[in-house]
Design an enzyme around this catalytic site. Structure first.
Site, PDB file in Angstrom:
ATOM      1  N   SER A 123      -7.356  -7.489 -11.971  1.00  0.00           N
ATOM      2  CA  SER A 123      -6.743  -8.658 -11.352  1.00  0.00           C
ATOM      3  C   SER A 123      -6.337  -9.701 -12.412  1.00  0.00           C
ATOM      4  O   SER A 123      -5.531  -9.411 -13.281  1.00  0.00           O
ATOM      5  CB  SER A 123      -7.695  -9.234 -10.303  1.00  0.00           C
ATOM      6  OG  SER A 123      -7.056 -10.184  -9.503  1.00  0.00           O
ATOM      7  N   ASP A 274      -4.026  -3.129  -0.907  1.00  0.00           N
ATOM      8  CA  ASP A 274      -4.175  -4.384  -1.647  1.00  0.00           C
ATOM      9  C   ASP A 274      -2.997  -5.312  -1.408  1.00  0.00           C
ATOM     10  O   ASP A 274      -1.868  -5.021  -1.821  1.00  0.00           O
ATOM     11  CB  ASP A 274      -4.303  -4.088  -3.150  1.00  0.00           C
ATOM     12  CG  ASP A 274      -4.604  -5.334  -3.967  1.00  0.00           C
ATOM     13  OD1 ASP A 274      -4.807  -6.413  -3.384  1.00  0.00           O
ATOM     14  OD2 ASP A 274      -4.644  -5.218  -5.217  1.00  0.00           O
ATOM     15  N   HIS A 304      -8.361  -4.635  -2.928  1.00  0.00           N
ATOM     16  CA  HIS A 304      -8.243  -5.220  -4.267  1.00  0.00           C
ATOM     17  C   HIS A 304      -9.335  -4.797  -5.241  1.00  0.00           C
ATOM     18  O   HIS A 304      -9.098  -4.740  -6.442  1.00  0.00           O
ATOM     19  CB  HIS A 304      -8.237  -6.746  -4.133  1.00  0.00           C
ATOM     20  CG  HIS A 304      -7.801  -7.476  -5.368  1.00  0.00           C
ATOM     21  ND1 HIS A 304      -6.569  -7.266  -5.967  1.00  0.00           N
ATOM     22  CD2 HIS A 304      -8.426  -8.422  -6.115  1.00  0.00           C
ATOM     23  CE1 HIS A 304      -6.456  -8.051  -7.032  1.00  0.00           C
ATOM     24  NE2 HIS A 304      -7.571  -8.753  -7.148  1.00  0.00           N
TER      25      HIS A 304
END
Length: 330
Positions: A123, A274, A304
């Site tokens: 991320s 996601d 995610h």
């Protein structure tokens, strides 16, 4: 007196299990080093967020990697164990975080007498990882990109439209009303992000596709010795601090404008569900990317945090990918 520590790895004479402080960029930051053999290749994990420090829980989900690698996690400045109210806000920049990451790499290479490391970013950590590789590619065997972030404005736009659509389709009037009241991003405060993320998680596109994310993570933190009870508070404070100070800089971030020719092999790992970092944006970036070797892998049951939702498949993917890179000698 309870102190921060990490469990020993038994029956391995060359093992390492160390939780320690390092001075990185002039700031005290905490680093977790674990592996069955300290001579194994290094995987350096760059956590998400901003502020999503993971020393307190990551061991519960990736311990199998420790058999083949020296796995290194560090709580970035302003996060988790590395949070301090004395950290200057003007030092909280993406460029400074890249400098920190490079300094960690250099310290690891020097200490363990290795020339390169494998970089694993998740991320927000994928932003730092990609920029770092661009700056010093000679220090990296390869890059494992988990839930790659490319453009925050586009991320938020696609994510908001998805959440609003799901609210309408499910006839969830409360969600639809709150989301319409928010209006389209960008949003000026973290409360708007909180409302959006609450409904995004409700509709299966948030941090996890099914179930709950927060409670299992908190339970893992409380069960392990890496964080003390007060560190859980620091962990939360660090997330709020980091998200707030990076909000403006992240809003203007766009890796599509960065150098898209990298000199190391890369694998993109993306959760099919996601919509925190929507994969359609990462796919555009991936398709433009030039690298010695590149691969895209879907995790069909994840959103995610696929390394939590499909941890066995993720560990296997990492090991198989490294073996593949070694075989073709990219």
């Amino acid at each position: 007196m309870f102190v921060n520590k990490t469990p020993a790895i038994p029956h391995e004479s060359n093992s390492i299990s160390s939780l320690e402080k390092m001075s990185i960029g002039g700031v005290e930051q905490w680093v977790l080093l674990r592996g069955h053999d300290h001579r194994n290749p290094i995987i350096l994990w760059v956590h998400g967020g901003p502020g999503g420090a993971q020393i307190g829980f990551i061991r519960q989900f990736c311990s199998d990697l420790e058999k083949d690698f020296l796995v290194v996690n560090y709580d970035q400045r302003g996060s988790g164990l590395s949070f301090s109210k004395n950290i200057p806000k003007d030092s909280m920049t993406i460029n400074r975080m890249v400098d920190d990451l490079l300094e960690v790499v250099e310290k690891l290479c020097s200490r363990f007498k290795q020339d390169k490391v494998y970089l694993l970013g998740h991320s927000w950590g994928t932003i730092l990882s990609y920029l770092t590789i661009n700056r010093r590619p000679e220090r990296f065997h390869g890059y494992i990109a988990v839930s790659q972030v490319v453009n925050m404005k586009e991320n938020e736009r696609v994510s908001y439209e998805y959440t609003l659509k799901k609210a309408k389709e499910s006839r969830n009037e409360k969600a639809f009303t709150q989301l319409k009241k928010l209006g389209a991003p960008p949003w000026k405060n973290l409360n708007a992000d909180r409302i959006h993320n609450k409904w995004l998680q409700e509709f299966g596109g948030g941090l996890v596709h099914t179930g709950d994310f927060v409670n299992p993570i908190i339970k893992s933190i409380l069960k392990g010795p890496e964080y003390r009870l007060l560190d859980l508070i620091r962990w939360i404070r660090g997330q709020m601090f980091s998200m707030k100070v990076f909000k403006e800089e992240l809003t203007n971030l766009d890796l599509l404008q960065a150098n898209k020719h990298i000199q190391v092999p890369i694998v993109f790992c993306c959760g099919r569900h996601d919509f925190t970092a929507p994969s359609e944006i990462a796919e555009t970036f991936y398709n433009q990317l030039q690298a010695p070797s590149k691969k895209w892998v879907w995790f069909e049951e994840s959103a995610h945090t696929l390394f939590i939702e499909e941890k066995e498949a993720f560990v296997k993917l990492v090991k198989d990918t490294v073996n593949e890179w070694n075989t073709i000698k990219v």
